[in-house]
Scaffold this active site. Structure first.
Site, PDB file in Angstrom:
ATOM      1  N   ASP A 129       0.858  -1.184   0.000  1.00 41.20           N
ATOM      2  CA  ASP A 129       0.000   0.000   0.000  1.00 41.20           C
ATOM      3  C   ASP A 129       0.896   1.237   0.000  1.00 41.20           C
ATOM      4  O   ASP A 129       1.841   1.326   0.799  1.00 41.20           O
ATOM      5  CB  ASP A 129      -0.905   0.006   1.234  1.00 41.20           C
ATOM      6  CG  ASP A 129      -1.935   1.119   1.159  1.00 41.20           C
ATOM      7  OD1 ASP A 129      -3.060   0.837   0.748  1.00 41.20           O
ATOM      8  OD2 ASP A 129      -1.601   2.260   1.509  1.00 41.20           O
TER       9      ASP A 129
ATOM     10  N   ASN B  71      -2.219  12.724  -4.101  1.00 39.73           N
ATOM     11  CA  ASN B  71      -3.302  13.114  -5.013  1.00 39.73           C
ATOM     12  C   ASN B  71      -3.773  14.537  -4.735  1.00 39.73           C
ATOM     13  O   ASN B  71      -3.998  15.330  -5.653  1.00 39.73           O
ATOM     14  CB  ASN B  71      -4.470  12.143  -4.876  1.00 39.73           C
ATOM     15  CG  ASN B  71      -4.366  10.992  -5.862  1.00 39.73           C
ATOM     16  OD1 ASN B  71      -3.607  11.059  -6.838  1.00 39.73           O
ATOM     17  ND2 ASN B  71      -5.109   9.933  -5.628  1.00 39.73           N
TER      18      ASN B  71
ATOM     19  N   ASP C 242      -1.467   8.789 -10.631  1.00 41.50           N
ATOM     20  CA  ASP C 242      -1.386   7.654 -11.551  1.00 41.50           C
ATOM     21  C   ASP C 242       0.068   7.349 -11.919  1.00 41.50           C
ATOM     22  O   ASP C 242       0.449   6.180 -12.089  1.00 41.50           O
ATOM     23  CB  ASP C 242      -2.186   7.952 -12.820  1.00 41.50           C
ATOM     24  CG  ASP C 242      -3.685   7.963 -12.553  1.00 41.50           C
ATOM     25  OD1 ASP C 242      -4.422   8.421 -13.448  1.00 41.50           O
ATOM     26  OD2 ASP C 242      -4.101   7.520 -11.467  1.00 41.50           O
TER      27      ASP C 242
ATOM     28  N   GLU D  46      -4.495   2.392  -4.389  1.00 39.72           N
ATOM     29  CA  GLU D  46      -3.050   2.362  -4.190  1.00 39.72           C
ATOM     30  C   GLU D  46      -2.597   1.039  -3.593  1.00 39.72           C
ATOM     31  O   GLU D  46      -1.490   0.949  -3.052  1.00 39.72           O
ATOM     32  CB  GLU D  46      -2.615   3.524  -3.294  1.00 39.72           C
ATOM     33  CG  GLU D  46      -3.081   3.441  -1.830  1.00 39.72           C
ATOM     34  CD  GLU D  46      -4.467   4.010  -1.620  1.00 39.72           C
ATOM     35  OE1 GLU D  46      -5.217   4.108  -2.619  1.00 39.72           O
ATOM     36  OE2 GLU D  46      -4.794   4.339  -0.473  1.00 39.72           O
TER      37      GLU D  46
END
Length: 522
Positions: A399, A407, A416, A442
């Site tokens: 993770d 983000n 991304d 993620e």
């Protein structure tokens, strides 16, 4: 002669029916493929929403338990100090400012008199409360989480309270932390704003089906009657279902309860948004197949005309008594088999083209488009194959640490890019037989066949260190947390082994991130 003419006409009819059957077969194949892919996409989305709701419910459960521990500690200190006013104010300020768990903190004595508040701008100190939450807390004298109610200050809130007893066991009142439902609170921070342009969103209900959290603040505090998902999660059930929401939109919903409070978390996505990529791809396949299909029909019609011409000439010549010409034309019928073979090749070419398109759909349904790694469906296929083979394997659950902050700061395009970078590092540190999967958002999974837990931990550490040492422009250095488990060492159920890896990942997060933890934790 009439018999020959009828047979020739019947042959032309059979040829036309054969062409029609081929077209129908192609259409049925395309429709069957669409239905299979549609069912698989719906099933995958339901499973993803179920897992997502379970994860958020677990996070909320952990927060509730942690908050109750904070209140219990404060209640213990107040009991030792015999609810002294200055000590009560100090504890209220500390509890409210030390963490972001509560919007406000109140310390109330056994008569309902407010001894201390934080923040003090509430102007409740010295007042006697008559709210529903206060009455229930005074009556029960036990740790509790209230149902939503309108406070004295006019705010819709949920109150968590813990009783205060002195050293002799005498009830002295309670300490309460409140969570506002229509203003910014820890509930919004925990759940975030999971609302995307495709119409996906989540909401939280209490045990009575009343909305505690929703993307539309106006709906907080209201009810959504007749919703089977809300009814199920209010009864403590978990699962997934395809339903219609209050606006009549078909949704794919996953739901899970929060045992500590009786709340329920529901994550859902519009069915149309789930099927839109498949519909677009199928439409592209159809439009690309139409020219080839038309060409095939024209070629077939041309060959049929060429074959029918000598047969027509045969019938005409027999009627006219020209037997030599009839014999010549009968000899030409031998070309029929060659022409049929050519027609068959053309039809097969059309079918092969369609199957190639369908194969593209199958690969797309198994692969994550952003990273090229397997998606959840591809992972399940690999697991089923390994179960049949009796294959043992290690599990790495990864993770990206603080991905939401990336983000928020740099935008989804950079997010991304970070996800793609992690996927590339996974490929570099994997073998040909390893299964690499993006589990959603993620989160990633690596399945390492014939690898024990100790070796898997070493691989996880090398991968984690390499990721931490490699900068990603413009974010800089990013890190991952890794949970390690092994199948079948710790559990004979592969799905349970995956959950063990997820638990180890959660422990890695709890221990400070950017680390690898093996289940059982060590």
């Amino acid at each position: 002669m009439r018999i020959i003419s009828k047979r020739l006409n019947l042959g032309s009819l059979i040829l036309a029916l054969a062409l029609l059957s081929a077209v129908v077969a192609l259409a049925n194949t395309l429709m069957a493929s669409y239905r299979v892919q549609r069912d698989q996409l719906i099933s995958n989305t339901l499973e993803a929403n179920r897992v997502y709701a379970n994860k958020l419910a677990e996070t909320t459960q952990n927060f509730i338990l942690s908050s109750q521990q904070q209140l219990a500690y404060t209640a213990m200190l107040l009991g030792r100090a015999d609810m002294e006013a200055h000590r009560a104010q100090d504890e209220a300020s500390r509890l409210q400012l030390q963490t972001n768990s509560f919007n406000s903190v109140l310390i109330v004595n056994e008569t309902g008199l407010v001894l201390a508040t934080s923040p003090q701008t509430l102007h409740l100190k010295g007042d006697t409360l008559h709210s529903v939450g206060n009455q229930i807390a005074l009556e029960r004298r036990q740790p509790m989480v209230s149902d939503p109610y309108d406070s004295t200050t006019g705010k819709l809130l949920v109150a968590m309270s813990h009783p205060v007893f002195d050293a002799r066991g005498t009830y002295k009142g309670y300490v309460s932390g409140t969570i506002y439902l229509r203003q910014g609170s820890i509930l919004q921070s925990l759940l975030g704003t999971h609302y995307y342009r495709d119409g996906s969103y989540l909401y939280v209900v209490d045990r009575t089906g009343r909305l505690l959290y929703h993307i539309d603040p106006e709906r907080v505090g209201t009810y959504a009657p007749g919703n089977p998902v809300i009814e199920a999660v209010s009864r403590g059930q978990r699962g997934a279902a395809q339903i219609r929401n209050s606006r009549g939109v078909s949704m794919l919903a996953g739901y899970a309860p929060v045992p500590a409070t009786g709340w329920g978390v529901v994550a859902q996505r519009p069915t149309a948004a789930t099927l839109q990529p498949l519909s677009q791809l199928m439409s592209a396949v159809i439009w690309r197949a139409i020219p080839l299909g038309v060409l095939s029909l024209l070629v077939t019609w041309w060959f049929a005309r060429r074959i029918s011409l000598p047969l027509w000439q045969l019938a005409r010549n027999v009627q006219e008594g020209d037997t030599r010409l009839a014999i010549s034309d009968v000899g030409s019928i031998r070309a029929w088999y060659f022409e049929v073979a050519q027609l068959k090749q053309a039809v097969l070419y059309s079918i092969n083209t369609l199957q190639d398109r369908i194969g593209t759909l199958n690969r797309a349904s198994r692969t994550d488009p952003l990273t090229g790694l397997l998606n959840r469906r591809g992972l399940q296929q690999s697991l089923e194959s390994w179960k049949v083979q009796g294959q043992s394997f290690a599990i790495l659950a990864l993770d990206i640490d603080r991905f939401k902050a990336i983000n928020d700061k740099h935008g989804h395009a950079v997010g991304d890019q970070v996800i793609g970078h992690i996927a590339e590092q996974m490929r570099r540190y994997s073998r040909d037989g390893d299964v690499l999967c993006r589990n959603g958002g993620e989160e990633f999974l690596m399945l390492l066949p014939t690898t024990d837990a100790e070796h898997a931990l070493a691989i996880a550490e090398r991968l984690r260190q390499q990721i931490a040492a490699t900068a990603v422009d413009p974010v800089g250095h990013v890190s991952v947390s890794v949970g390690v488990a092994h199948y079948p060492t710790f559990d004979a159920d592969a799905e349970q082994a995956l959950r063990m890896a997820d638990k180890a990942l959660y422990m890695a997060k709890e221990q400070g991130r950017n680390r690898s933890v093996v289940y059982p934790y060590r």
